[in-house]
Design a protein around this motif. Structure first.
Motif, PDB file in Angstrom:
ATOM      1  N   MET A 165      31.447  56.523 -93.685  1.00 45.96           N
ATOM      2  CA  MET A 165      31.044  55.862 -94.921  1.00 45.96           C
ATOM      3  C   MET A 165      30.155  54.671 -94.581  1.00 45.96           C
ATOM      4  SD  MET A 165      33.226  57.245 -97.392  1.00 45.96           S
ATOM      5  CE  MET A 165      33.725  55.964 -98.531  1.00 45.96           C
ATOM      6  N   VAL A 166      28.929  54.675 -95.064  1.00 42.65           N
ATOM      7  CA  VAL A 166      28.067  53.511 -94.925  1.00 42.65           C
ATOM      8  C   VAL A 166      28.439  52.517 -96.018  1.00 42.65           C
ATOM      9  CG1 VAL A 166      25.692  52.665 -94.994  1.00 42.65           C
ATOM     10  CG2 VAL A 166      26.203  54.870 -93.922  1.00 42.65           C
ATOM     11  N   ARG A 179      39.324  49.314-101.060  1.00 45.42           N
ATOM     12  CA  ARG A 179      40.348  48.267-101.013  1.00 45.42           C
ATOM     13  C   ARG A 179      40.971  48.167 -99.629  1.00 45.42           C
ATOM     14  NH1 ARG A 179      45.854  47.145-102.036  1.00 45.42           N
ATOM     15  NH2 ARG A 179      46.419  49.345-102.016  1.00 45.42           N
ATOM     16  N   GLN A 180      41.317  49.312 -99.046  1.00 45.29           N
ATOM     17  CA  GLN A 180      41.941  49.309 -97.725  1.00 45.29           C
ATOM     18  C   GLN A 180      40.964  48.827 -96.650  1.00 45.29           C
ATOM     19  OE1 GLN A 180      45.084  49.764 -97.112  1.00 45.29           O
ATOM     20  NE2 GLN A 180      45.737  50.503 -99.118  1.00 45.29           N
ATOM     21  N   THR A 181      39.694  49.188 -96.800  1.00 46.12           N
ATOM     22  CA  THR A 181      38.681  48.741 -95.834  1.00 46.12           C
ATOM     23  C   THR A 181      38.510  47.241 -95.892  1.00 46.12           C
ATOM     24  OG1 THR A 181      37.524  50.857 -96.019  1.00 46.12           O
ATOM     25  CG2 THR A 181      36.288  49.026 -95.091  1.00 46.12           C
ATOM     26  N   ARG A 182      38.468  46.683 -97.104  1.00 42.83           N
ATOM     27  CA  ARG A 182      38.347  45.237 -97.240  1.00 42.83           C
ATOM     28  C   ARG A 182      39.560  44.533 -96.641  1.00 42.83           C
ATOM     29  NH1 ARG A 182      34.328  43.455-100.659  1.00 42.83           N
ATOM     30  NH2 ARG A 182      33.205  45.118-101.789  1.00 42.83           N
ATOM     31  N   ASN A 183      40.741  45.100 -96.824  1.00 46.08           N
ATOM     32  CA  ASN A 183      41.949  44.519 -96.236  1.00 46.08           C
ATOM     33  C   ASN A 183      41.875  44.523 -94.714  1.00 46.08           C
ATOM     34  OD1 ASN A 183      43.115  43.993 -98.719  1.00 46.08           O
ATOM     35  ND2 ASN A 183      44.318  45.889 -98.752  1.00 46.08           N
ATOM     36  N   LEU A 184      41.359  45.625 -94.162  1.00 50.50           N
ATOM     37  CA  LEU A 184      41.230  45.708 -92.703  1.00 50.50           C
ATOM     38  C   LEU A 184      40.193  44.709 -92.204  1.00 50.50           C
ATOM     39  CD1 LEU A 184      41.857  46.952 -89.963  1.00 50.50           C
ATOM     40  CD2 LEU A 184      40.277  48.820 -90.511  1.00 50.50           C
ATOM     41  N   TYR A 202      33.934  43.934 -84.318  1.00 47.34           N
ATOM     42  CA  TYR A 202      33.904  45.354 -84.655  1.00 47.34           C
ATOM     43  C   TYR A 202      32.527  45.711 -85.176  1.00 47.34           C
ATOM     44  CZ  TYR A 202      34.760  43.317 -89.279  1.00 47.34           C
ATOM     45  OH  TYR A 202      34.674  42.550 -90.432  1.00 47.34           O
ATOM     46  N   GLN A 203      32.200  46.992 -85.123  1.00 51.12           N
ATOM     47  CA  GLN A 203      30.901  47.445 -85.603  1.00 51.12           C
ATOM     48  C   GLN A 203      30.878  47.394 -87.124  1.00 51.12           C
ATOM     49  OE1 GLN A 203      29.620  51.152 -83.871  1.00 51.12           O
ATOM     50  NE2 GLN A 203      29.988  50.453 -81.780  1.00 51.12           N
ATOM     51  N   LYS A 204      29.863  46.744 -87.647  1.00 52.16           N
ATOM     52  CA  LYS A 204      29.788  46.523 -89.090  1.00 52.16           C
ATOM     53  C   LYS A 204      28.756  47.438 -89.737  1.00 52.16           C
ATOM     54  CE  LYS A 204      31.311  41.732 -88.624  1.00 52.16           C
ATOM     55  NZ  LYS A 204      31.031  40.310 -88.923  1.00 52.16           N
ATOM     56  N   VAL A 260      37.687  51.539 -87.981  1.00 53.56           N
ATOM     57  CA  VAL A 260      36.552  50.673 -87.685  1.00 53.56           C
ATOM     58  C   VAL A 260      36.422  50.615 -86.170  1.00 53.56           C
ATOM     59  CG1 VAL A 260      35.628  48.332 -87.851  1.00 53.56           C
ATOM     60  CG2 VAL A 260      36.847  49.316 -89.792  1.00 53.56           C
ATOM     61  N   VAL A 261      35.224  50.806 -85.663  1.00 51.14           N
ATOM     62  CA  VAL A 261      35.010  50.883 -84.217  1.00 51.14           C
ATOM     63  C   VAL A 261      35.093  49.494 -83.582  1.00 51.14           C
ATOM     64  CG1 VAL A 261      33.377  51.527 -82.395  1.00 51.14           C
ATOM     65  CG2 VAL A 261      33.625  52.966 -84.437  1.00 51.14           C
ATOM     66  N   VAL A 262      35.869  49.382 -82.520  1.00 51.49           N
ATOM     67  CA  VAL A 262      36.057  48.128 -81.797  1.00 51.49           C
ATOM     68  C   VAL A 262      34.800  47.781 -81.007  1.00 51.49           C
ATOM     69  CG1 VAL A 262      37.393  46.984 -79.968  1.00 51.49           C
ATOM     70  CG2 VAL A 262      38.547  48.522 -81.592  1.00 51.49           C
ATOM     71  N   GLU A 263      34.449  46.512 -81.009  1.00 52.72           N
ATOM     72  CA  GLU A 263      33.425  45.998 -80.110  1.00 52.72           C
ATOM     73  C   GLU A 263      34.093  45.079 -79.090  1.00 52.72           C
ATOM     74  OE1 GLU A 263      30.148  44.068 -81.959  1.00 52.72           O
ATOM     75  OE2 GLU A 263      29.110  45.944 -82.424  1.00 52.72           O
ATOM     76  N   GLY A 264      33.793  45.287 -77.812  1.00 54.59           N
ATOM     77  CA  GLY A 264      34.403  44.462 -76.775  1.00 54.59           C
ATOM     78  C   GLY A 264      35.875  44.783 -76.601  1.00 54.59           C
TER      79      GLY A 264
END
Length: 216
Positions: A102-103, A161-166, A177-179, A202-206
């Motif tokens: 999802m973009v 909603r869940q994405t915003r919470n994360l 994380y990659q935005k 959400v993909v981790v950065e570092g």
């Protein structure tokens, strides 16, 4: 997927490398025989961090204003692939999860949704080529992801909603994380009424951040 001379050994090796295997290894993966397996790195009350090995998927893109409309069209296309719309006319077992990239966008904007079906272990090495030009095979690399799980139905509003919470939980602890995009992840058929399981990835950065975590 493997030559007969090394059938057993190679199959075990490939399954281990691809991390596609017995669904019983994940308690929320109970509707298909095979599921995408993972290792838990750490977890908090708000999310967990998982490591996924590189795997192959069959995917398709669909543009729409709403996830629900895009998902219906994309699902039909991918279902056609696993029911015979491929170069060998093979029937391919359904697996879980189904993943939608999802973009991030405003609700009035049209976006591109990429839906992917996980290829089962026996087709990870040499999956049959799609006959539909809108369907393609692709491979994801080894990756760490932040994961937020939730029940009920996956809708565009609930996913948002869940994405915003994360995002909020990650920003609070300074996690990188990659935005600009995330993944909506589902494990159940539309016919399943209870014990549904969905996720946001959400993909981790570092290095992953899990403050005050306990080893699982």
């Amino acid at each position: 997927m493997v030559f007969l001379a090394v059938l057993v050994g190679s199959l075990l090796m490939l399954t281990a490398e691809a991390k596609v295997g017995n669904a019983s290894d994940a308690e929320f993966c109970f509707e298909t025989e095979q599921c995408l397996l993972f290792d838990v790195i750490c977890e908090t009350d708000d999310y967990e961090v998982r490591h996924y090995d590189s795997v192959k998927w069959v995917s398709t893109n669909e543009r729409s204003f709403m996830m629900e409309m895009a998902a219906m069209r994309a699902f039909r296309r991918l279902y056609g692939y696993i029911t015979g719309d491929n170069e060998h006319g093979k029937k391919i077992d359904m697996t879980t999860p189904v993943v939608v990239k999802m973009v991030d966008k405003k609700f009035w904007q049209r976006g591109t949704y990429t839906m992917s079906f996980l290829l089962p272990a026996e087709h990870q090495k040499n999956p049959p080529k799609p006959t539909n030009s809108e369907v393609f095979i692709h491979e994801t690399p080894d990756v760490n992801v932040y994961v937020r799980s939730y029940g009920g139905w996956m809708t565009a509003l609930e996913d948002d909603r869940q994405t915003r919470n994360l995002y909020g939980a990650l920003d609070e602890v300074g996690a990188k994380y990659q935005k600009g995009y995330h993944f909506a992840v589902g494990y159940n058929s539309p016919m399943t009424m209870f014990n549904r399981h969905n996720e946001v990835w959400v993909v981790v950065e570092g290095d992953p951040v899990c403050p005050a975590f306990e080893e699982p």
